[in-house]
Design an enzyme around this catalytic site. Structure first.
Site, PDB file in Angstrom:
ATOM      1  N   ASP A 185       3.698  -9.920   7.698  1.00  0.00           N
ATOM      2  CA  ASP A 185       4.163 -10.522   6.444  1.00  0.00           C
ATOM      3  C   ASP A 185       5.231  -9.904   5.516  1.00  0.00           C
ATOM      4  OD1 ASP A 185       2.526 -12.632   6.822  1.00  0.00           O
ATOM      5  OD2 ASP A 185       0.842 -11.819   5.888  1.00  0.00           O
ATOM      6  N   GLY A 186       5.223  -8.401   5.834  1.00  0.00           N
ATOM      7  CA  GLY A 186       6.146  -7.454   5.161  1.00  0.00           C
ATOM      8  C   GLY A 186       7.570  -7.808   5.569  1.00  0.00           C
TER       9      GLY A 186
ATOM     10  N   ASP B 155       6.290 -11.398  -5.485  1.00  0.00           N
ATOM     11  CA  ASP B 155       5.614 -11.073  -6.878  1.00  0.00           C
ATOM     12  C   ASP B 155       6.795  -9.989  -7.371  1.00  0.00           C
ATOM     13  OD1 ASP B 155       4.870  -8.740  -5.167  1.00  0.00           O
ATOM     14  OD2 ASP B 155       2.829  -9.760  -5.115  1.00  0.00           O
TER      15      ASP B 155
ATOM     16  N   ASP C  29      -3.375  -1.257 -16.448  1.00  0.00           N
ATOM     17  CA  ASP C  29      -2.427  -0.878 -15.335  1.00  0.00           C
ATOM     18  C   ASP C  29      -1.246  -1.499 -15.047  1.00  0.00           C
ATOM     19  OD1 ASP C  29      -4.871   0.975 -14.991  1.00  0.00           O
ATOM     20  OD2 ASP C  29      -5.215   0.139 -12.670  1.00  0.00           O
TER      21      ASP C  29
ATOM     22  N   THR D 116      -1.637 -15.059  -2.971  1.00  0.00           N
ATOM     23  CA  THR D 116      -2.658 -14.745  -1.931  1.00  0.00           C
ATOM     24  C   THR D 116      -2.559 -13.297  -1.958  1.00  0.00           C
ATOM     25  OG1 THR D 116      -1.357 -15.835  -0.351  1.00  0.00           O
ATOM     26  CG2 THR D 116      -3.363 -16.899  -0.844  1.00  0.00           C
ATOM     27  N   ALA D 117      -1.514 -12.483  -2.400  1.00  0.00           N
ATOM     28  CA  ALA D 117      -1.295 -11.112  -2.223  1.00  0.00           C
ATOM     29  C   ALA D 117      -2.037 -10.373  -3.365  1.00  0.00           C
ATOM     30  CB  ALA D 117       0.261 -10.866  -1.720  1.00  0.00           C
TER      31      ALA D 117
ATOM     32  N   ASN E 277      -1.557 -10.540  -6.759  1.00  0.00           N
ATOM     33  CA  ASN E 277      -2.188 -11.549  -7.553  1.00  0.00           C
ATOM     34  C   ASN E 277      -3.710 -12.011  -7.214  1.00  0.00           C
ATOM     35  OD1 ASN E 277      -2.013 -13.786  -9.759  1.00  0.00           O
ATOM     36  ND2 ASN E 277      -2.628 -15.055  -7.804  1.00  0.00           N
ATOM     37  N   LEU E 278      -3.906 -12.211  -5.969  1.00  0.00           N
ATOM     38  CA  LEU E 278      -5.392 -12.380  -5.796  1.00  0.00           C
ATOM     39  C   LEU E 278      -6.134 -11.112  -5.832  1.00  0.00           C
ATOM     40  CD1 LEU E 278      -6.761 -14.663  -3.504  1.00  0.00           C
ATOM     41  CD2 LEU E 278      -6.959 -12.610  -2.189  1.00  0.00           C
ATOM     42  N   SER E 279      -5.984  -9.958  -5.331  1.00  0.00           N
ATOM     43  CA  SER E 279      -6.666  -8.709  -5.636  1.00  0.00           C
ATOM     44  C   SER E 279      -6.810  -8.417  -7.026  1.00  0.00           C
ATOM     45  CB  SER E 279      -5.773  -7.590  -5.096  1.00  0.00           C
ATOM     46  OG  SER E 279      -5.389  -7.684  -3.663  1.00  0.00           O
TER      47      SER E 279
HETATM   48  N1  LIG Z   1      -3.999  -4.336  -4.183  1.00  0.00           N
HETATM   49  C1  LIG Z   1      -3.105  -4.965  -3.679  1.00  0.00           C
HETATM   50  O1  LIG Z   1      -3.630  -6.168  -3.101  1.00  0.00           O
HETATM   51  C2  LIG Z   1      -1.699  -4.694  -3.308  1.00  0.00           C
HETATM   52  C3  LIG Z   1      -1.071  -3.516  -3.680  1.00  0.00           C
HETATM   53  C4  LIG Z   1       0.383  -3.500  -3.316  1.00  0.00           C
HETATM   54  C5  LIG Z   1       0.882  -4.494  -2.824  1.00  0.00           C
HETATM   55  N2  LIG Z   1       0.519  -5.578  -2.642  1.00  0.00           N
HETATM   56  C6  LIG Z   1       1.166  -6.967  -2.034  1.00  0.00           C
HETATM   57  O2  LIG Z   1       1.708  -6.395  -0.755  1.00  0.00           O
HETATM   58  C7  LIG Z   1       3.057  -7.085  -0.844  1.00  0.00           C
HETATM   59  C8  LIG Z   1       4.038  -6.750   0.014  1.00  0.00           C
HETATM   60  O3  LIG Z   1       3.803  -6.936   1.432  1.00  0.00           O
HETATM   61  P1  LIG Z   1       3.896  -5.889   2.466  1.00  0.00           P
HETATM   62  O4  LIG Z   1       3.508  -6.409   3.673  1.00  0.00           O
HETATM   63  O5  LIG Z   1       5.398  -5.518   2.467  1.00  0.00           O
HETATM   64  O6  LIG Z   1       3.115  -4.358   2.094  1.00  0.00           O
HETATM   65  P2  LIG Z   1       1.766  -3.923   2.854  1.00  0.00           P
HETATM   66  O7  LIG Z   1       2.200  -3.412   4.271  1.00  0.00           O
HETATM   67  O8  LIG Z   1       1.217  -2.873   1.816  1.00  0.00           O
HETATM   68  O9  LIG Z   1       0.625  -5.006   3.259  1.00  0.00           O
HETATM   69  C9  LIG Z   1       0.325  -5.852   2.024  1.00  0.00           C
HETATM   70  C10 LIG Z   1      -0.891  -7.018   2.796  1.00  0.00           C
HETATM   71  O10 LIG Z   1      -0.804  -7.977   2.126  1.00  0.00           O
HETATM   72  C11 LIG Z   1      -0.407  -9.099   3.018  1.00  0.00           C
HETATM   73  N3  LIG Z   1       0.356 -10.126   2.529  1.00  0.00           N
HETATM   74  C12 LIG Z   1       1.667  -9.618   1.962  1.00  0.00           C
HETATM   75  N4  LIG Z   1       2.082 -11.027   1.388  1.00  0.00           N
HETATM   76  C13 LIG Z   1       0.775 -12.159   1.467  1.00  0.00           C
HETATM   77  C14 LIG Z   1       0.895 -13.053   1.008  1.00  0.00           C
HETATM   78  N5  LIG Z   1       1.854 -13.913   0.351  1.00  0.00           N
HETATM   79  N6  LIG Z   1      -0.313 -14.000   1.130  1.00  0.00           N
HETATM   80  C15 LIG Z   1      -1.154 -13.237   1.598  1.00  0.00           C
HETATM   81  N7  LIG Z   1      -1.334 -12.050   2.077  1.00  0.00           N
HETATM   82  C16 LIG Z   1       0.011 -11.123   2.224  1.00  0.00           C
HETATM   83  C17 LIG Z   1       0.315  -8.467   4.087  1.00  0.00           C
HETATM   84  O11 LIG Z   1      -0.108  -9.112   5.387  1.00  0.00           O
HETATM   85  C18 LIG Z   1      -0.449  -7.171   4.332  1.00  0.00           C
HETATM   86  O12 LIG Z   1      -1.702  -7.222   4.983  1.00  0.00           O
HETATM   87  C19 LIG Z   1       3.200  -7.275  -2.166  1.00  0.00           C
HETATM   88  O13 LIG Z   1       4.139  -8.255  -2.580  1.00  0.00           O
HETATM   89  C20 LIG Z   1       2.002  -7.377  -3.006  1.00  0.00           C
HETATM   90  O14 LIG Z   1       1.650  -8.571  -3.282  1.00  0.00           O
HETATM   91  C21 LIG Z   1      -0.816  -5.748  -2.822  1.00  0.00           C
HETATM   92  N1  LIG Z   2      13.199  -4.842   6.476  1.00  0.00           N
HETATM   93  C1  LIG Z   2      12.290  -3.988   5.984  1.00  0.00           C
HETATM   94  N2  LIG Z   2      12.591  -3.016   5.025  1.00  0.00           N
HETATM   95  C2  LIG Z   2      11.560  -2.103   4.715  1.00  0.00           C
HETATM   96  N3  LIG Z   2      10.480  -2.124   4.716  1.00  0.00           N
HETATM   97  C3  LIG Z   2       9.899  -3.076   5.426  1.00  0.00           C
HETATM   98  C4  LIG Z   2      10.820  -4.216   6.356  1.00  0.00           C
HETATM   99  N4  LIG Z   2      10.205  -5.042   6.721  1.00  0.00           N
HETATM  100  C5  LIG Z   2       8.600  -4.524   6.513  1.00  0.00           C
HETATM  101  N5  LIG Z   2       8.766  -3.431   5.853  1.00  0.00           N
HETATM  102  C6  LIG Z   2       7.416  -2.662   5.361  1.00  0.00           C
HETATM  103  O1  LIG Z   2       6.992  -2.313   6.579  1.00  0.00           O
HETATM  104  C7  LIG Z   2       5.438  -2.500   6.545  1.00  0.00           C
HETATM  105  C8  LIG Z   2       4.797  -3.098   7.688  1.00  0.00           C
HETATM  106  O2  LIG Z   2       5.316  -4.703   7.745  1.00  0.00           O
HETATM  107  P1  LIG Z   2       4.752  -5.645   8.669  1.00  0.00           P
HETATM  108  O3  LIG Z   2       6.002  -6.513   8.713  1.00  0.00           O
HETATM  109  O4  LIG Z   2       3.914  -5.245   9.778  1.00  0.00           O
HETATM  110  O5  LIG Z   2       3.987  -6.017   7.477  1.00  0.00           O
HETATM  111  P2  LIG Z   2       2.290  -5.939   7.075  1.00  0.00           P
HETATM  112  O6  LIG Z   2       2.152  -5.779   5.527  1.00  0.00           O
HETATM  113  O7  LIG Z   2       1.830  -5.044   7.882  1.00  0.00           O
HETATM  114  O8  LIG Z   2       1.955  -7.399   7.480  1.00  0.00           O
HETATM  115  P3  LIG Z   2       0.679  -7.913   8.512  1.00  0.00           P
HETATM  116  O9  LIG Z   2      -0.370  -7.429   7.705  1.00  0.00           O
HETATM  117  O10 LIG Z   2       1.012  -9.145   8.501  1.00  0.00           O
HETATM  118  O11 LIG Z   2       1.029  -7.097   9.840  1.00  0.00           O
HETATM  119  C9  LIG Z   2       5.225  -3.007   5.397  1.00  0.00           C
HETATM  120  O12 LIG Z   2       4.863  -2.260   4.172  1.00  0.00           O
HETATM  121  C10 LIG Z   2       6.522  -3.689   4.879  1.00  0.00           C
HETATM  122  O13 LIG Z   2       6.731  -3.514   3.485  1.00  0.00           O
END
Ligand SMILES: NC(=O)c1ccc[n+]([C@@H]2O[C@H](COP(=O)([O-])OP(=O)(O)OC[C@H]3O[C@@H](n4cnc5c(N)ncnc54)[C@H](O)[C@@H]3O)[C@@H](O)[C@H]2O)c1
Ligand SMILES: Nc1ncnc2c1ncn2[C@@H]1O[C@H](COP(=O)(O)OP(=O)(O)OP(=O)(O)O)[C@@H](O)[C@H]1O
Length: 284
Positions: free
Chosen positions: A71-72, A145, A174, A185-186, A188-190
Site C-alpha cells: 500500500d505504501g 491523510d 498527541d 482505514t489507516a 484514522n481507524l487506529s
Molecule cells: N498507528 C497507526 O495506525 C499509524 C501510524 C502511522 C502511520 N499510519 C498510516 O500509514 C500510512 C502510510 O502507509 P505506508 O504503507 O506508507 O506506511 P507503513 O509501512 O508504516 O504501513 C502502514 C500500514 O497501513 C496499511 N495501510 C496504508 N494505507 C492504508 C489504507 N488506506 N487502508 C488500510 N490500510 C492501509 C499498510 O498496508 C501498512 O500495513 C499513513 O497514511 C497512515 O495512515 C498508521
Molecule cells: N516511493 C516510495 N518512496 C519512499 N518510501 C516508500 C515508497 N514506496 C513505499 N515506501 C515506503 O516503504 C515501506 C514499504 O512499502 P510497501 O509498499 O511495502 O507498503 P506497506 O506499508 O508495507 O504495505 P503492505 O502492508 O500492503 O505491504 C512503507 O513504509 C512505505 O511508506
C-alpha cells in the site's frame, strides 16, 4: 471513466526490494505481448539494473501507472502523480495489500480484461493543504491523510482549529489525523475514527489520544475547509505517513478536499466490503 488507446504503462517498484526484478520482467512480458510498452522510473530501474526515467518524465510519458509493492508504494505513486491525473493500478506484493489488492498471479487475466474494457476506475478524494508562513505559502496533496502532531513524543500539543472560518475546537493530546475516505482505514481507524466509504466526498477529523472526555472524531462535508494553528510550539505535518514538514507557531495550515480526484484502477467485481472483511476482518 475508461482508458482509451493504451500505448504505454509506467511502472514503479517498492524501494529497496531488488527481489522484485523477476516480477517486473514478467509484468513487462505480459504488457508487451499485448502491444503495450513498459517504462520504469529511474529509482526502481536503478534497483534492478534497468534504464529508467525521472518520475515526472515517466508521468508525462505514461497512459497509466502500475505499482508493484504494498500500500505504501501505491500511496506514494498516487500522491506524487496526482497533478498528472493518471489512473494507477496497485499490484499486491506486500503484506496487507488493502489498496494494492490485485494479486500478481491475476495480472495476465486482468490485463486482458482491461483491454476488453472490463475494469473500473474509482475517483478517490484527495486532501489539499496550504501551509502559510511569514515566508510564503506551500501546497501539499495527500491520498490517505495529513497528521498534525508534536515534535517531541514526550509532550502534548495544542491545536487551535477553525471550520469554515469559525472557531471549532482546541485539541489537546498527541495531535489529529485528517483523513480522506481512502485513508479512513489507516491511521484514522487506529485513532478510533470512522470507516468512510471510499467514494464519498467527505473527510474525517480524528483526535489522537485527546486528553478529554468529550473530543470525538467528526466527519465533515468535502466543501468545508479547516484551519489549524499551533500557538504554543512548533508542530509536524505528516503527509500519508511518508513526507514530513515542520511548522512554527506563526504558521497556519488550511486543509480541504482537492478539486480533482485520484484515479484507482480496480477489477470490475471489486467490492469494498469484501476487502474490509478479507484484509481487516470486518464483522468477524
Ligand atoms: N498507528 C497507526 O495506525 C499509524 C501510524 C502511522 C502511520 N499510519 C498510516 O500509514 C500510512 C502510510 O502507509 P505506508 O504503507 O506508507 O506506511 P507503513 O509501512 O508504516 O504501513 C502502514 C500500514 O497501513 C496499511 N495501510 C496504508 N494505507 C492504508 C489504507 N488506506 N487502508 C488500510 N490500510 C492501509 C499498510 O498496508 C501498512 O500495513 C499513513 O497514511 C497512515 O495512515 C498508521
Ligand atoms: N516511493 C516510495 N518512496 C519512499 N518510501 C516508500 C515508497 N514506496 C513505499 N515506501 C515506503 O516503504 C515501506 C514499504 O512499502 P510497501 O509498499 O511495502 O507498503 P506497506 O506499508 O508495507 O504495505 P503492505 O502492508 O500492503 O505491504 C512503507 O513504509 C512505505 O511508506
Amino acid at each position: 471513466m475508461k482508458l482509451t488507446n493504451i500505448k504505454r504503462v509506467g511502472m514503479l517498484l517498492r524501494p529497496s526490494t531488488p527481489e522484485l526484478k523477476e516480477m517486473f520482467f514478467e509484468a513487462k512480458r505480459i504488457f508487451e505481448s499485448r502491444g503495450i510498452e513498459v517504462i520504469i522510473d529511474n529509482i526502481s530501474g536503478g534497483m534492478i539494473d534497468v534504464m529508467g526515467q525521472p518520475f515526472e518524465m515517466l508521468c508525462q510519458n505514461s497512459d497509466f501507472l502500475v505499482t508493484i509493492g504494498g500500500d505504501g508504494t501505491l500511496i506514494s505513486a498516487v500522491r506524487r502523480s496526482y497533478r498528472y491525473q493518471l489512473p494507477v493500478l496497485g499490484i499486491h506484493a506486500g503484506k496487507l495489500g488493502f489498496l494494492a489488492d490485485l494479486d500478481f498471479a491475476e495480472l495476465e487475466i486482468f490485463v486482458d480484461k482491461m483491454l476488453a474494457g472490463e475494469y473500473r476506475i474509482d475517483q478517490r478524494a484527495v486532501l489539499q493543504a496550504t501551509i502559510t508562513s511569514p515566508n510564503g505559502q506551500s501546497e501539499i496533496f495527500a491520498f490517505n491523510d495529513i497528521v498534525l502532531t508534536r515534535p517531541s513524543i514526550a509532550k502534548m500539543i495544542r491545536l487551535e482549529t477553525f471550520v469554515d472560518g469559525r472557531s471549532f475546537n482546541t485539541y489537546y493530546g498527541d495531535g489529529v489525523v485528517i483523513s480522506t475516505p481512502t485513508g479512513s482505514t489507516a491511521y484514522n481507524l487506529s485513532a478510533g475514527g470512522p470507516v468512510l466509504f471510499p467514494l464519498t466526498q467527505v473527510f474525517a477529523l480524528t483526535p489522537i489520544c485527546p486528553h478529554s472526555l468529550t473530543q470525538r472524531p467528526v466527519v465533515l462535508p468535502g466543501h468545508f475547509e479547516i484551519e489549524m494553528k499551533t500557538p504554543d510550539a512548533s508542530a509536524l505535518v505528516i503527509v500519508d505517513g511518508q513526507d514530513l514538514v515542520e511548522i512554527s507557531d506563526s504558521d497556519t495550515v488550511h486543509i480541504k478536499l482537492a478539486s480533482g480526484a485520484a484515479q484507482l484502477i480496480h477489477r470490475k467485481e471489486f467490492n469494498y466490503f469484501e476487502v474490509l472483511k478479507e484484509k481487516l476482518g470486518w464483522g468477524n
